[in-house]
Design an enzyme around this catalytic site. Structure first.
Site, PDB file in Angstrom:
ATOM      1  N   CYS A  96       0.856  -1.141  -0.073  1.00 57.66           N
ATOM      2  CA  CYS A  96      -0.006  -0.117  -0.037  1.00 57.66           C
ATOM      3  C   CYS A  96       0.863   1.213  -0.048  1.00 57.66           C
ATOM      4  CB  CYS A  96      -0.759   0.092   1.157  1.00 57.66           C
ATOM      5  SG  CYS A  96      -1.985  -1.520   1.185  1.00 57.66           S
ATOM      6  N   HIS A 127      -1.727   7.964   6.569  1.00 59.65           N
ATOM      7  CA  HIS A 127      -2.064   6.964   5.908  1.00 59.65           C
ATOM      8  C   HIS A 127      -3.466   6.230   6.449  1.00 59.65           C
ATOM      9  CE1 HIS A 127      -1.221   3.450   3.810  1.00 59.65           C
ATOM     10  NE2 HIS A 127      -1.532   2.443   4.842  1.00 59.65           N
ATOM     11  N   GLU A 145      -0.244   4.989  13.924  1.00 53.78           N
ATOM     12  CA  GLU A 145       0.030   6.123  13.255  1.00 53.78           C
ATOM     13  C   GLU A 145      -0.122   7.387  14.238  1.00 53.78           C
ATOM     14  OE1 GLU A 145      -1.957   6.767   9.448  1.00 53.78           O
ATOM     15  OE2 GLU A 145      -0.315   8.198   8.926  1.00 53.78           O
ATOM     16  N   LYS A 199      -8.667   8.275   3.040  1.00 54.72           N
ATOM     17  CA  LYS A 199      -9.401   7.048   2.898  1.00 54.72           C
ATOM     18  C   LYS A 199     -10.889   6.860   3.405  1.00 54.72           C
ATOM     19  CE  LYS A 199      -5.102   4.240   2.579  1.00 54.72           C
ATOM     20  NZ  LYS A 199      -4.194   5.352   2.973  1.00 54.72           N
ATOM     21  N   HIS A 231      -9.726   2.155   0.558  1.00 49.83           N
ATOM     22  CA  HIS A 231      -8.116   2.059   0.298  1.00 49.83           C
ATOM     23  C   HIS A 231      -7.888   1.610  -0.965  1.00 49.83           C
ATOM     24  CE1 HIS A 231      -4.221   1.228   1.395  1.00 49.83           C
ATOM     25  NE2 HIS A 231      -4.044   0.809   2.292  1.00 49.83           N
ATOM     26  N   PHE A 233       1.853  -3.494   3.899  1.00 49.72           N
ATOM     27  CA  PHE A 233       2.022  -4.964   4.228  1.00 49.72           C
ATOM     28  C   PHE A 233       3.373  -5.110   4.030  1.00 49.72           C
ATOM     29  CE2 PHE A 233      -2.500  -6.865   4.155  1.00 49.72           C
ATOM     30  CZ  PHE A 233      -2.709  -6.113   5.354  1.00 49.72           C
TER      31      PHE A 233
END
Lengths: 78, 408
Positions: free
Chosen positions: B162, B302, B313, B331, B336, B395
């Site tokens: 991502c 993010h 985060e 998002k 996403h 990931f």
């Protein structure tokens, strides 16, 4: 054949003439393989990519496809 | 190393908020989620997603080229064409050998892969399209952009899950730094809202299960968040050296001031408990920009809307930035978009610097009380921003942080 050429491959149908090669209509070897694949899916007419190349004309393809289609129709189904 | 400043001169986006940069910006600024029921996902544990509405590949690419491409490439090419047009560049006229392309993708041509594999299983090998391989291999979004735009310089795909779109931006900057090109077309694309990928994410437990109200499902930093919503999209930025841009009279949208990238080297999917890798990436980006944390005026997070990611985060941002700069996550609106998201959010950060407006986080009704952040919610906020960060995490432990500066 015309419908596939003007549909998926966006060849303007008024610019298509039977004596034109597939190459001159913008189809390269991969596009011809895809075209033969679609014709087989839609009509059952099986043409190998060794039989038709980008240098063959539209009418050569049509003749071959019609011949194969008759073969398919004449073959008794199981 | 040329040592020149690297600037953004063009933007292109195709996202669930709209086709085009302006449509995306306006959609995100409205603060409404694009999530809705997805008929393609019927019968799966999660049957909604953020889909792009009204995208006709032939309108952007031409049907003759579009049929060869997976949707992932189609989105990338559409965004790239928009970005190049926005930069005032003409592929017919440019020095093609000096144009590089780096497009990140998390997954690649997944729709084609699943369709053709389905035919192989149900109808046999003769029903598989001969175009399957060049549609699914992950370099194709980059290659298709290079072919469509006649860009003959270095071209490649990068994949950091991502964070892919953000990683691509850094690689493009390096191509400019090393004088390997004069124009870098960089970004990310993914179109993996498929039955297999949705099932896979659902099995991991990372997708929101708000089946009764999909439009409320993606809610980054909200107390009631329960996972992310899968989306699709592409964004492309045109990067140039400031000098080149000025010489041709281009409009500079923002400066790419600094980049930081690390790996947690810790776990396949979980963020490091002390966010060590992410914090280092933030500090590297700031050092690269010649800045200190206090100077950061905004963070485009993010913010995926999962319990764990947002908590990690938020802890990181609260610790590194005691001044609490306004934070938002796109998002909530877009879902996403996987490998596209780092590029989409970088593009939105550029627009924030240009317009001095921070879009709200959609569905952020009640901020998680654990988070000591100034979260932008409800509606867009006018705010003076000189330096902004865009975070992207993937990931595999990838952390990518981009620092953008307002162009005077």
């Amino acid at each position: 054949v015309n419908a596939v050429l003007s549909g998926k491959f966006e060849v303007p149908s008024d610019s298509m003439r039977p004596d034109m090669t597939l190459d001159s209509l913008g189809l390269d070897s991969l596009a011809v393989i895809e075209l033969l694949f679609i014709l087989e899916q839609e009509t059952g007419a099986r043409i190998e990519d060794t039989e038709i190349t980008p240098l063959n004309t539209v009418s050569e393809l049509v003749t071959l496809a019609e011949g194969r289609r008759q073969l398919v129709e004449e073959t008794p189904s199981a | 190393m040329t040592g020149d400043e690297i600037v953004v001169t063009g933007l292109g986006m195709v996202t669930p908020a709209g086709v085009g940069s302006e449509a995306t910006w306006e959609g995100v600024c409205k603060g409404l989620s694009a999530a809705m029921p997805d008929p393609r996902l019927a019968g799966l544990p999660v049957d909604f997603s953020c889909q792009i509405q009204g995208f006709q590949a032939a309108d952007h690419i031409g049907g003759r080229a579009a049929w060869r491409m997976d949707r992932c490439s189609q989105l990338a090419v559409a965004a790239a064409r928009e970005a190049v047009r926005d930069a005032g560049l003409t592929p017919a006229a440019w020095d093609a050998d000096r144009v590089g392309v780096v497009i990140g993708t998390g997954i690649g041509g997944q729709l084609t892969c699943e369709d053709e594999h389905g035919k192989l299983l149900s109808e046999g090998h003769e029903s598989v399209s001969p175009t399957v391989v060049p549609k699914i291999i992950p370099n194709m979004p980059a290659a298709d952009v290079a072919i469509a735009l006649r860009a003959r310089g270095a071209s490649m795909s990068v994949s950091t899950a991502c964070a892919s779109g953000a990683t691509a931006i850094i690689r493009g900057r390096h191509l400019l730094d090393s004088d390997s090109c004069d124009v870098a077309i960089v970004g990310g694309a993914d179109a993996a809202v498929t039955r297999l990928i949705t099932t896979g994410f659902a099995r991991m437990g990372v997708l929101s299960r708000r089946l009764d109200a999909p439009e409320l499902a993606s809610r980054p930093f909200d107390a009631d968040r329960d996972g992310f919503v899968l989306g699709e999209g592409a964004a492309v930025l045109v990067l140039e050296r400031l000098r080149t841009a000025q010489q041709r009279g281009a409009t500079v949208r923002a400066v790419l001031a600094g980049c930081g990238e690390t790996n947690d080297a810790y776990h396949v999917t979980a963020p490091h408990p002390e966010q060590r890798g992410a914090e280092t990436a933030v500090r590297l980006a700031l050092a690269d920009a010649g800045a200190v944390p206090r100077q950061v005026g905004h963070v485009n997070a993010h913010g995926t809307s999962t319990r764990v990611n947002d908590a990690a985060e938020a802890a990181l941002l609260a610790r590194v930035f005691p001044q609490a700069p306004p934070v938002t996550s796109a998002k909530g609106a877009l879902g996403h978009c996987l490998g596209a998201s780092g590029a989409v959010e970088a593009a939105l950060t550029v627009l924030t610097l240009q317009r001095q407006v921070i879009p709200p986080t959609a569905n952020l009704d009640t901020a998680d009380p654990e988070f000591e952040l100034d979260l932008v919610s409800g509606r867009a906020r006018e705010h003076e921003v000189e330096l902004a960060l865009s975070n992207a995490f993937g990931f595999g432990g990838h952390n990518v942080v981009l620092a953008f500066r307002r162009h005077a």
